[in-house]
Design a protein around this motif. Structure first.
Motif, PDB file in Angstrom:
ATOM      1  N   MET A 214       0.840  -1.191   0.000  1.00  0.00           N
ATOM      2  CA  MET A 214       0.000   0.000   0.000  1.00  0.00           C
ATOM      3  C   MET A 214       0.879   1.246   0.000  1.00  0.00           C
ATOM      4  O   MET A 214       1.707   1.440   0.890  1.00  0.00           O
ATOM      5  CB  MET A 214      -0.921   0.009   1.231  1.00  0.00           C
ATOM      6  N   GLY A 215       0.720   2.056  -1.055  1.00  0.00           N
ATOM      7  CA  GLY A 215       1.439   3.308  -1.153  1.00  0.00           C
ATOM      8  C   GLY A 215       0.609   4.447  -0.599  1.00  0.00           C
ATOM      9  O   GLY A 215      -0.621   4.464  -0.742  1.00  0.00           O
ATOM     10  N   HIS A 216       1.260   5.407   0.041  1.00  0.00           N
ATOM     11  CA  HIS A 216       0.569   6.522   0.689  1.00  0.00           C
ATOM     12  C   HIS A 216       1.177   7.834   0.215  1.00  0.00           C
ATOM     13  O   HIS A 216       2.395   7.942   0.018  1.00  0.00           O
ATOM     14  CB  HIS A 216       0.698   6.424   2.212  1.00  0.00           C
ATOM     15  N   GLY A 217       0.331   8.840   0.049  1.00  0.00           N
ATOM     16  CA  GLY A 217       0.799  10.151  -0.378  1.00  0.00           C
ATOM     17  C   GLY A 217       0.167  11.254   0.451  1.00  0.00           C
ATOM     18  O   GLY A 217      -1.001  11.167   0.838  1.00  0.00           O
ATOM     19  N   LEU A 218       0.958  12.294   0.724  1.00  0.00           N
ATOM     20  CA  LEU A 218       0.476  13.499   1.392  1.00  0.00           C
ATOM     21  C   LEU A 218       0.572  14.634   0.385  1.00  0.00           C
ATOM     22  O   LEU A 218       1.659  14.939  -0.119  1.00  0.00           O
ATOM     23  CB  LEU A 218       1.313  13.812   2.635  1.00  0.00           C
ATOM     24  N   MET A 219      -0.558  15.255   0.088  1.00  0.00           N
ATOM     25  CA  MET A 219      -0.642  16.287  -0.950  1.00  0.00           C
ATOM     26  C   MET A 219      -0.955  17.639  -0.320  1.00  0.00           C
ATOM     27  O   MET A 219      -1.787  17.730   0.594  1.00  0.00           O
ATOM     28  CB  MET A 219      -1.748  15.918  -1.941  1.00  0.00           C
ATOM     29  N   GLU A 220      -0.273  18.674  -0.795  1.00  0.00           N
ATOM     30  CA  GLU A 220      -0.660  20.028  -0.386  1.00  0.00           C
ATOM     31  C   GLU A 220      -1.800  20.480  -1.303  1.00  0.00           C
ATOM     32  O   GLU A 220      -1.851  20.134  -2.480  1.00  0.00           O
ATOM     33  CB  GLU A 220       0.546  20.972  -0.439  1.00  0.00           C
ATOM     34  N   GLY A 224      -1.789  20.703  -5.586  1.00  0.00           N
ATOM     35  CA  GLY A 224      -1.881  19.254  -5.718  1.00  0.00           C
ATOM     36  C   GLY A 224      -0.555  18.554  -5.891  1.00  0.00           C
ATOM     37  O   GLY A 224      -0.488  17.505  -6.548  1.00  0.00           O
ATOM     38  N   LEU A 225       0.518  19.089  -5.306  1.00  0.00           N
ATOM     39  CA  LEU A 225       1.826  18.445  -5.368  1.00  0.00           C
ATOM     40  C   LEU A 225       2.004  17.523  -4.166  1.00  0.00           C
ATOM     41  O   LEU A 225       1.531  17.824  -3.067  1.00  0.00           O
ATOM     42  CB  LEU A 225       2.938  19.493  -5.392  1.00  0.00           C
ATOM     43  N   LEU A 226       2.704  16.426  -4.365  1.00  0.00           N
ATOM     44  CA  LEU A 226       2.962  15.490  -3.278  1.00  0.00           C
ATOM     45  C   LEU A 226       4.144  15.983  -2.452  1.00  0.00           C
ATOM     46  O   LEU A 226       5.228  16.200  -2.983  1.00  0.00           O
ATOM     47  CB  LEU A 226       3.262  14.093  -3.835  1.00  0.00           C
ATOM     48  N   VAL A 227       3.923  16.158  -1.161  1.00  0.00           N
ATOM     49  CA  VAL A 227       4.995  16.627  -0.277  1.00  0.00           C
ATOM     50  C   VAL A 227       5.597  15.488   0.535  1.00  0.00           C
ATOM     51  O   VAL A 227       6.615  15.681   1.210  1.00  0.00           O
ATOM     52  CB  VAL A 227       4.490  17.739   0.661  1.00  0.00           C
ATOM     53  N   ASP A 228       4.990  14.320   0.483  1.00  0.00           N
ATOM     54  CA  ASP A 228       5.560  13.151   1.157  1.00  0.00           C
ATOM     55  C   ASP A 228       4.941  11.900   0.554  1.00  0.00           C
ATOM     56  O   ASP A 228       3.811  11.927   0.028  1.00  0.00           O
ATOM     57  CB  ASP A 228       5.296  13.194   2.666  1.00  0.00           C
ATOM     58  N   ALA A 229       5.675  10.805   0.627  1.00  0.00           N
ATOM     59  CA  ALA A 229       5.183   9.524   0.111  1.00  0.00           C
ATOM     60  C   ALA A 229       5.902   8.406   0.848  1.00  0.00           C
ATOM     61  O   ALA A 229       7.067   8.543   1.233  1.00  0.00           O
ATOM     62  CB  ALA A 229       5.433   9.408  -1.396  1.00  0.00           C
ATOM     63  N   CYS A 230       5.198   7.324   1.069  1.00  0.00           N
ATOM     64  CA  CYS A 230       5.799   6.155   1.716  1.00  0.00           C
ATOM     65  C   CYS A 230       5.018   4.919   1.317  1.00  0.00           C
ATOM     66  O   CYS A 230       3.959   5.014   0.673  1.00  0.00           O
ATOM     67  CB  CYS A 230       5.833   6.311   3.239  1.00  0.00           C
ATOM     68  N   THR A 330       4.327  -3.481  -9.483  1.00  0.00           N
ATOM     69  CA  THR A 330       5.746  -3.193  -9.331  1.00  0.00           C
ATOM     70  C   THR A 330       6.613  -4.258 -10.003  1.00  0.00           C
ATOM     71  O   THR A 330       6.189  -5.404 -10.163  1.00  0.00           O
ATOM     72  CB  THR A 330       6.110  -3.089  -7.842  1.00  0.00           C
ATOM     73  N   LYS A 331       7.805  -3.861 -10.394  1.00  0.00           N
ATOM     74  CA  LYS A 331       8.778  -4.796 -10.976  1.00  0.00           C
ATOM     75  C   LYS A 331       9.813  -5.234  -9.941  1.00  0.00           C
ATOM     76  O   LYS A 331      10.770  -5.931 -10.284  1.00  0.00           O
ATOM     77  CB  LYS A 331       9.500  -4.137 -12.163  1.00  0.00           C
ATOM     78  N   ARG A 337      12.536  -1.958  -1.601  1.00  0.00           N
ATOM     79  CA  ARG A 337      12.751  -1.613  -3.004  1.00  0.00           C
ATOM     80  C   ARG A 337      11.483  -1.067  -3.648  1.00  0.00           C
ATOM     81  O   ARG A 337      11.535  -0.107  -4.419  1.00  0.00           O
ATOM     82  CB  ARG A 337      13.248  -2.840  -3.770  1.00  0.00           C
ATOM     83  N   VAL A 338      10.344  -1.675  -3.332  1.00  0.00           N
ATOM     84  CA  VAL A 338       9.080  -1.182  -3.883  1.00  0.00           C
ATOM     85  C   VAL A 338       8.804   0.225  -3.350  1.00  0.00           C
ATOM     86  O   VAL A 338       8.353   1.104  -4.083  1.00  0.00           O
ATOM     87  CB  VAL A 338       7.930  -2.138  -3.532  1.00  0.00           C
ATOM     88  N   GLY A 339       9.087   0.443  -2.056  1.00  0.00           N
ATOM     89  CA  GLY A 339       8.879   1.769  -1.480  1.00  0.00           C
ATOM     90  C   GLY A 339       9.785   2.818  -2.089  1.00  0.00           C
ATOM     91  O   GLY A 339       9.372   3.974  -2.297  1.00  0.00           O
ATOM     92  N   TRP A 340      11.029   2.454  -2.388  1.00  0.00           N
ATOM     93  CA  TRP A 340      11.961   3.400  -3.026  1.00  0.00           C
ATOM     94  C   TRP A 340      11.419   3.820  -4.391  1.00  0.00           C
ATOM     95  O   TRP A 340      11.403   5.023  -4.712  1.00  0.00           O
ATOM     96  CB  TRP A 340      13.326   2.753  -3.189  1.00  0.00           C
ATOM     97  N   ALA A 341      10.957   2.858  -5.176  1.00  0.00           N
ATOM     98  CA  ALA A 341      10.439   3.167  -6.510  1.00  0.00           C
ATOM     99  C   ALA A 341       9.180   4.021  -6.427  1.00  0.00           C
ATOM    100  O   ALA A 341       8.980   4.930  -7.242  1.00  0.00           O
ATOM    101  CB  ALA A 341      10.153   1.874  -7.267  1.00  0.00           C
ATOM    102  N   PHE A 342       8.320   3.770  -5.443  1.00  0.00           N
ATOM    103  CA  PHE A 342       7.090   4.535  -5.296  1.00  0.00           C
ATOM    104  C   PHE A 342       7.400   5.995  -4.932  1.00  0.00           C
ATOM    105  O   PHE A 342       6.843   6.929  -5.507  1.00  0.00           O
ATOM    106  CB  PHE A 342       6.202   3.893  -4.230  1.00  0.00           C
ATOM    107  N   THR A 343       8.303   6.198  -3.988  1.00  0.00           N
ATOM    108  CA  THR A 343       8.657   7.555  -3.578  1.00  0.00           C
ATOM    109  C   THR A 343       9.351   8.310  -4.706  1.00  0.00           C
ATOM    110  O   THR A 343       9.087   9.498  -4.929  1.00  0.00           O
ATOM    111  CB  THR A 343       9.572   7.514  -2.339  1.00  0.00           C
ATOM    112  N   PHE A 344      10.226   7.637  -5.440  1.00  0.00           N
ATOM    113  CA  PHE A 344      10.910   8.282  -6.558  1.00  0.00           C
ATOM    114  C   PHE A 344       9.911   8.661  -7.650  1.00  0.00           C
ATOM    115  O   PHE A 344      10.034   9.723  -8.274  1.00  0.00           O
ATOM    116  CB  PHE A 344      11.986   7.354  -7.111  1.00  0.00           C
ATOM    117  N   SER A 345       8.909   7.823  -7.866  1.00  0.00           N
ATOM    118  CA  SER A 345       7.869   8.142  -8.853  1.00  0.00           C
ATOM    119  C   SER A 345       7.044   9.341  -8.412  1.00  0.00           C
ATOM    120  O   SER A 345       6.571  10.117  -9.249  1.00  0.00           O
ATOM    121  CB  SER A 345       6.965   6.922  -9.071  1.00  0.00           C
TER     122      SER A 345
END
Length: 362
Positions: A214-220, A224-230, A330-331, A337-345
């Motif tokens: 489960m990916g999570h995002g915090l948006m301002e 509508g930009l993402l200021v955090d993700a995990c 995810t690949k 590793r999945v979390g790193w790719a999600f945050t980078f995206s």
């Protein structure tokens, strides 16, 4: 006269990559932001590499190449290197010359653990957001939060009883047959042998269970930009726990802030925790057969309706991350590793939107 269809070759190359990229190309503004963010991470990069030995491929070039992979929906690093071999725009953005050879795709695998250990994805996201020209676009008072499922790179056939009592699949070949009829499986009794970090999760009644994260995002809420993700294991409490973790650094301000969320966050403990942090819970009311934790002292304000309308924009970010950046399935394997790719995206999503936002703010 008609020209001849003949192939000519030149001994020397006089191609100027800077001149080949048009002045109004969106990647020009993006590359300026990326370069400034990477310069801010120079010490972090230096700490990841030994001071002796052969020079490596610069991590700045690796990260620029990974951004292109997200921007252009390139499904593998092997295809990314093939594209880098002949695409002048890619070479210009990454920072390699016309006559330089593209590196082997295995370089990403060898360096991924190094970038993961340095938490470079989260630091890169922060380095983009703290730039003055970007920071002025962000709201510091109003936020929205949500979660989305990321399907694991593992088959349901890999789900086996944890006590080892499962029967092996029948039939030959790589994709042997397996009969799950009548078998009850849960995360307490079963696990994936391919990706032990993945969890069985059912999105709703009547839906099939899948191996997910489960990916999570915090948006301002201003742009509508993402200021955090995990990223967390997929379970029923992950969204609320991640929301509290992401909003906490922003709550350490003298002024109260707001946090918009959908009905899944309408839980008394979560609402009380937000209020103790001086965060106004603009959570959608869930009154289906129950009493909502959000009462009139919150809903009577006009800002509540505004938050409920704007919070849905976070789905635009998740849609881009999962479709364009390829994170729907995810690949990678393993939560880290999945979390790193999600945050980078998530950082790549911000970069795609920033050129137009900065142009409009001038």
């Amino acid at each position: 006269m008609r020209g001849g269809d003949e192939r000519t070759g030149e001994l020397f190359s006089y191609v100027d990559l800077e001149a080949r990229v048009r002045r109004d190309h969106p990647l020009r503004a993006i590359r300026t932001i990326v370069t400034e963010a990477l310069l801010a991470l120079e010490r972090d990069f230096a700490a990841l590499y030994s001071p002796i030995g052969r020079p490596s491929i610069p991590p700045e070039k690796l990260l620029r190449a990974l951004l292109l992979q997200a921007f252009y929906s390139i499904r593998s690093e092997r295809l990314l290197m093939e594209r880098l071999e002949y695409d002048l725009l890619f070479r210009w953005f990454v920072g390699i010359g016309v006559d330089d050879a593209a590196w082997d795709h295995s370089v990403f695998s060898k360096n991924r653990d190094r970038l993961l250990a340095g938490d470079i994805a989260a630091k890169f996201l922060s380095a983009v957001l703290v730039q003055p020209k970007v920071k002025q676009l962000l709201s510091t008072d109003h936020f929205s939060v949500d979660g989305t499922l990321i399907e694991a790179w593992a088959s349901m056939k890999s789900v086996k009883p944890k006590d080892g009592s499962g029967e092996p699949p029948t039939g030959g070949g790589r994709n042997a047959e397996a009969d799950f009829h009548g078998e009850r499986r849960s995360n307490q009794t079963h696990g994936s042998t391919t990706d032990p970090d993945a969890r069985l999760y059912r999105k709703g009644a009547g839906k099939e269970a899948k191996l997910c994260f489960m990916g999570h995002g915090l948006m301002e809420n201003r742009h509508g930009l993402l200021v955090d993700a995990c990223l967390t294991p997929a379970d029923g409490h992950a969204e609320r726990v991640a929301a509290l973790h992401m909003i906490e650094p922003h709550a350490e301000r003298p002024r109260a802030i707001t946090l918009g969320a959908d009905k899944a966050y309408d839980v008394q403990d979560f609402v009380n925790e937000l209020r103790s942090m001086k965060v106004t819970p603009h959570v959608a009311q869930n009154t289906k057969g129950r009493r909502s934790a959000i009462d009139g002292r919150t809903t009577r304000h006009g800002g509540y309706a505004v938050s409920q309308r704007i919070r849905k924009r976070i789905e635009e970010a998740f849609g881009w991350i999962k479709t364009v950046a390829g994170q729907d399935k995810t690949k990678f394997r393993g939560r880290d590793r999945v979390g790193w790719a999600f945050t980078f995206s998530a950082a790549a999503y911000n970069l795609v939107r920033l050129p137009k936002l900065m142009a409009a703010s001038r």
